[in-house]
Every structure is written in C-alpha cells, then in structure tokens.
Design a protein around this motif. Sequence first.
Motif, short mmCIF file in Angstrom:
data_model
loop_
_atom_site.label_atom_id
_atom_site.label_comp_id
_atom_site.label_asym_id
_atom_site.label_seq_id
_atom_site.Cartn_x
_atom_site.Cartn_y
_atom_site.Cartn_z
N PHE A 70 0.76 -1.09 0.12
CA PHE A 70 -0.07 0.03 -0.07
C PHE A 70 0.77 1.26 -0.08
CE2 PHE A 70 -2.38 3.29 2.02
CZ PHE A 70 -3.45 3.30 1.26
N ALA A 71 1.89 1.31 0.86
CA ALA A 71 2.87 2.21 0.81
C ALA A 71 3.49 2.66 -0.51
CB ALA A 71 3.90 2.20 2.06
N LEU A 72 3.91 1.71 -1.11
CA LEU A 72 4.44 1.66 -2.59
C LEU A 72 3.55 2.43 -3.44
CD1 LEU A 72 6.07 -1.73 -2.90
CD2 LEU A 72 7.34 0.59 -2.58
N GLY A 73 2.15 2.09 -3.48
CA GLY A 73 1.28 2.78 -4.15
C GLY A 73 0.92 4.32 -3.89
N VAL A 74 0.98 4.54 -2.54
CA VAL A 74 0.89 5.88 -2.24
C VAL A 74 2.03 6.76 -2.51
CG1 VAL A 74 0.82 7.50 0.02
CG2 VAL A 74 -0.68 5.44 -0.25
N ALA A 75 3.23 6.00 -2.64
CA ALA A 75 4.56 6.67 -2.73
C ALA A 75 4.65 7.14 -4.26
CB ALA A 75 5.54 6.00 -2.47
N ALA A 76 4.12 6.20 -5.21
CA ALA A 76 4.00 6.50 -6.65
C ALA A 76 2.99 7.55 -6.97
CB ALA A 76 3.48 5.12 -7.26
N ARG A 77 1.77 7.56 -6.26
CA ARG A 77 0.87 8.63 -6.42
C ARG A 77 1.23 9.99 -5.85
NH1 ARG A 77 -4.20 9.07 -2.55
NH2 ARG A 77 -2.90 10.00 -1.42
N CYS A 78 2.04 10.04 -4.87
CA CYS A 78 2.58 11.20 -4.24
C CYS A 78 3.64 11.86 -5.23
CB CYS A 78 3.08 11.12 -2.72
SG CYS A 78 1.63 10.85 -1.65
N ARG A 79 4.44 11.10 -5.59
CA ARG A 79 5.73 11.51 -6.50
C ARG A 79 5.26 11.88 -7.73
NH1 ARG A 79 11.04 11.46 -5.04
NH2 ARG A 79 11.27 11.96 -2.81
N LEU A 80 4.20 11.27 -8.22
CA LEU A 80 4.13 11.22 -9.78
C LEU A 80 2.66 12.06 -9.85
CD1 LEU A 80 5.36 8.04 -11.26
CD2 LEU A 80 6.54 10.30 -11.39
N PRO A 81 2.51 12.86 -10.91
CA PRO A 81 1.11 13.36 -11.31
C PRO A 81 0.53 12.05 -12.06
CG PRO A 81 2.75 14.41 -12.87
CD PRO A 81 3.59 13.44 -11.85
N LEU A 82 -0.20 11.38 -11.43
CA LEU A 82 -0.98 10.33 -11.96
C LEU A 82 -2.43 10.45 -12.41
CD1 LEU A 82 0.50 7.29 -10.05
CD2 LEU A 82 1.47 8.31 -12.14
N VAL A 83 -2.67 10.50 -13.57
CA VAL A 83 -3.95 10.82 -14.23
C VAL A 83 -4.82 9.38 -14.34
CG1 VAL A 83 -3.54 12.75 -14.97
CG2 VAL A 83 -3.43 11.00 -16.59
N GLN A 84 -6.14 9.49 -14.34
CA GLN A 84 -7.08 8.38 -14.78
C GLN A 84 -7.21 8.41 -16.04
OE1 GLN A 84 -10.36 8.05 -11.87
NE2 GLN A 84 -9.05 7.95 -10.00
N THR B 13 0.91 8.96 -16.49
CA THR B 13 1.37 10.40 -16.02
C THR B 13 0.67 11.53 -16.70
OG1 THR B 13 3.23 10.53 -17.56
CG2 THR B 13 3.63 9.59 -15.33
N ALA B 14 0.36 12.61 -16.17
CA ALA B 14 -0.17 13.54 -16.75
C ALA B 14 0.62 14.10 -18.09
CB ALA B 14 -0.41 14.90 -15.84
N GLU B 15 1.83 14.05 -18.14
CA GLU B 15 2.64 14.49 -19.09
C GLU B 15 2.72 13.48 -20.16
OE1 GLU B 15 5.28 15.43 -15.52
OE2 GLU B 15 3.79 13.88 -16.12
N HIS B 16 2.38 12.29 -20.14
CA HIS B 16 2.38 11.33 -20.93
C HIS B 16 0.82 11.05 -21.68
CE1 HIS B 16 3.28 7.70 -23.36
NE2 HIS B 16 2.09 7.02 -22.96
N TRP B 17 -0.29 11.60 -20.82
CA TRP B 17 -1.56 11.67 -21.41
C TRP B 17 -1.82 12.71 -22.27
CZ3 TRP B 17 -4.93 7.93 -22.20
CH2 TRP B 17 -6.32 8.19 -22.08
N LEU B 18 -1.05 13.99 -21.85
CA LEU B 18 -1.56 15.25 -22.39
C LEU B 18 -0.31 15.35 -23.26
CD1 LEU B 18 -2.31 17.32 -19.26
CD2 LEU B 18 -4.05 16.09 -20.92
N GLY B 19 0.42 14.68 -23.49
CA GLY B 19 1.72 14.82 -24.47
C GLY B 19 2.50 16.15 -24.33
#
Length: 383
Positions: free
Chosen positions: A161-175, A192-198
């Motif tokens: 669970f902490a690994l998932g939180v760390a990824a979410r906190c460190r990266l701008p993850l979009v659904q 990532t937001a950057e990848h999704w939005l280009g």
Amino acid sequence: MTKKATSTAPLLGARALNRATLARQLLLRRTPVAELPVNGAVEHLLGLQAQNVKPPYYALAARLEGFAPEQLSTLMAERAVVRIVTMRSTIHTHTAEDCLTLRPLVQPARERELQLFRKGLVGVGLDRLASLARELVEDEPRTLKQLREALLVEWPDADPFALGVAARCRLPLVQVTPRGLWGRSGQVALTTAEHWLGRPAAPAPAPETVVRRYLAAFGPASVKDMQTWAGLTRLREAFERLRPELVTFRDESGVELFDLPDAPRPDPETPAPPRLLPEFDNLLLSHADRSRVVPPDLKGRSWQGNQAYRTFLVDGFLAGIWKFDGPALVLEPFVRLTAEQRTDLVAEAERTLRTLPGEGEREGEGEGEGGGAYDIRFGTVAN
C-alpha cells in the motif's frame, strides 16, 4: 492562527458571505454554456471534486444552463480535462492546463503526506521508485494493483500500500479514459499527466496567481480558508503581498477576509434557488469556516464517517441530503420546509434528472410528487 480584522473593516454576515460565495460558484443563477463553456466553468471553479465518477456531472448540472453530460464526457475523451489527485489529496476533474500547474503547486503537501507511510518504505529509494513507476505507467496504463505488484518485485519487503501511495505522491498520475466518461464504465488505470497530455508539466504558478483565482471562485475568504481548500500552509505572505490590490472585510467572529475589489457581493436578501449538489462538492469543503453554507446546528450532518452524502441547498444553505432508493429520488430535509420550498425543490430535482438521464428514471404511467416522469419523494432524517 487566524488573524483578527480591525474593527473598522466592513462586516460581512453569514448571509452576505453565502450570497457572495454562491455567486462565485455559479449557484445563484445558472450560467448559460453559451456564455461560459464547460471547460471554462471547470477552470473558473478550479476543478471539481471527483472522488466518484458522477459528482462532476451533477456539479455542472447545478451550475450551467444548457449543460449536457456529453459535453464534459467529450472534453475528457479529448484529454482537455482529466482526473487527478490535487487539492487535499483528493481526486479532482481539472482542465489540462490546471492539471499541469496546480499539481506542482500542491506537490509540497503530497511530500508531507508521503511521510505518513515511511515505516512501510524502509529501504525504498523514492527517486528510484518514481523513475521506475513512471516507466511502468508510461509503457502502458496500469491499475494501482498492477503498479504495486511491479514495484514489489524491486522492493519485496516494502508495504504494498505504501508503495502505491509513494507513486501517487511522487508522480502526477491521471486516470485514463474510459474511466470518468458519462454512461461508460472502466476501472481506474493510471499514467502520468505529461504522457497522457503529450506535454511537460509547467512550473507551479506564483501563489499570488492562485490566491486571485481562489477568491474569484470562493471568496471573500481568509488565509486559513484558502489553506483549507488547497491543503497547503504558509500562504499568509502571498495574501500580504496582494493586500494593496485587495479589499478586506471581517466576519461575525472578527476574522479578516480578503476579496477582489470587483468580485460580486450580492445583497444578502438576493433569492437563492434550491440546488442539488453531489457528494464532496467543493462548495462545502473549501473554507475553514463553513458556516457561510452550513448552519452551525447542522455541522457534520452531511457526513457519515469519511463518506459525504449528496446534499441540497434551500435559501442558499445546507438543508438536507438526497439519494436514490431504487427508482425514486428521495429528498431528506434536515429542517421543516414550507410548501413553496418543497415545490421548488421537487422542480429542481426533476430538472436535475432531465439533465442527467439514467438515474432515477422509472418506466410506467406513475408520476412523482412534482407531476413529472420521475418518482421524487420526501423522506425523513433522524436527529
């Protein structure tokens, strides 16, 4: 500590604050989408709470004349708006531009949040985790479960669970879509937001820029109010730098409130029509002192545990909750309503259901209390 205003600052009572906030929130009158398109409304409101899929649609139905759910859904499919964790560590629907700027603004709060899970991250290099997680989700969108499992290969002794939180906190993850689209279903998959939005993330905006936008959407407000909305601290200096261009007031407790000089501050007796709001609507969450919308004797009534109810406003203030019970939309008032208020509230419920078809519709010849094609009824709420 909240700063007290000088006794010479003009007083704004609860009704005056209520009407001003409702005007900024597009809740005193619906704004035609021809005047303010859906993406403009999402931008003006600094995003919409989106802990669940449907709340942004209900939020806009309460605020925009001529809104149809396909308008927001199309923007999401076109990647003009996205779902991402931002303010208060909650999911918001933001424009692409705000996604790329507001997330960097609140990143310090995400770093503080990460400290709560440090016991499950012993031996985990957070920079390495962020780099690996980015590679994984940019290779293909991943569910949180898939992301955790992949990270556990690198750190098998860490708390998943902490690994998932760390990824979410460190990266701008979009659904990614189809999650969030109207009438569609889909599990939460992340990239990532950057990848999704280009395009790359932009630098965090100057705090003063966001102060102005916050006041335009939620003001008049105190420093503590904005800090509550953003989940940030130490915003006093930004307000002080802006003081020469702002106006100040005091509330009934003597707390100093800031505002934009030309922002609407309607007469406190301006009529406020009833509105049905989704769970977690930002109107009820974006001030330290919520009495401008929530009467003191109803404090805490719109929540159970950590779950918010769908609420409705009467005369601009929280007056009850609403829910679906099978084919019926049930209105459960906290207070005694007049016959006129009940009639107006039913009409607003019917309008909401016509705008957002699919829930609450029932087949057959029967009619609800308002005489429409929906079963709308009143229930009771225990004290």
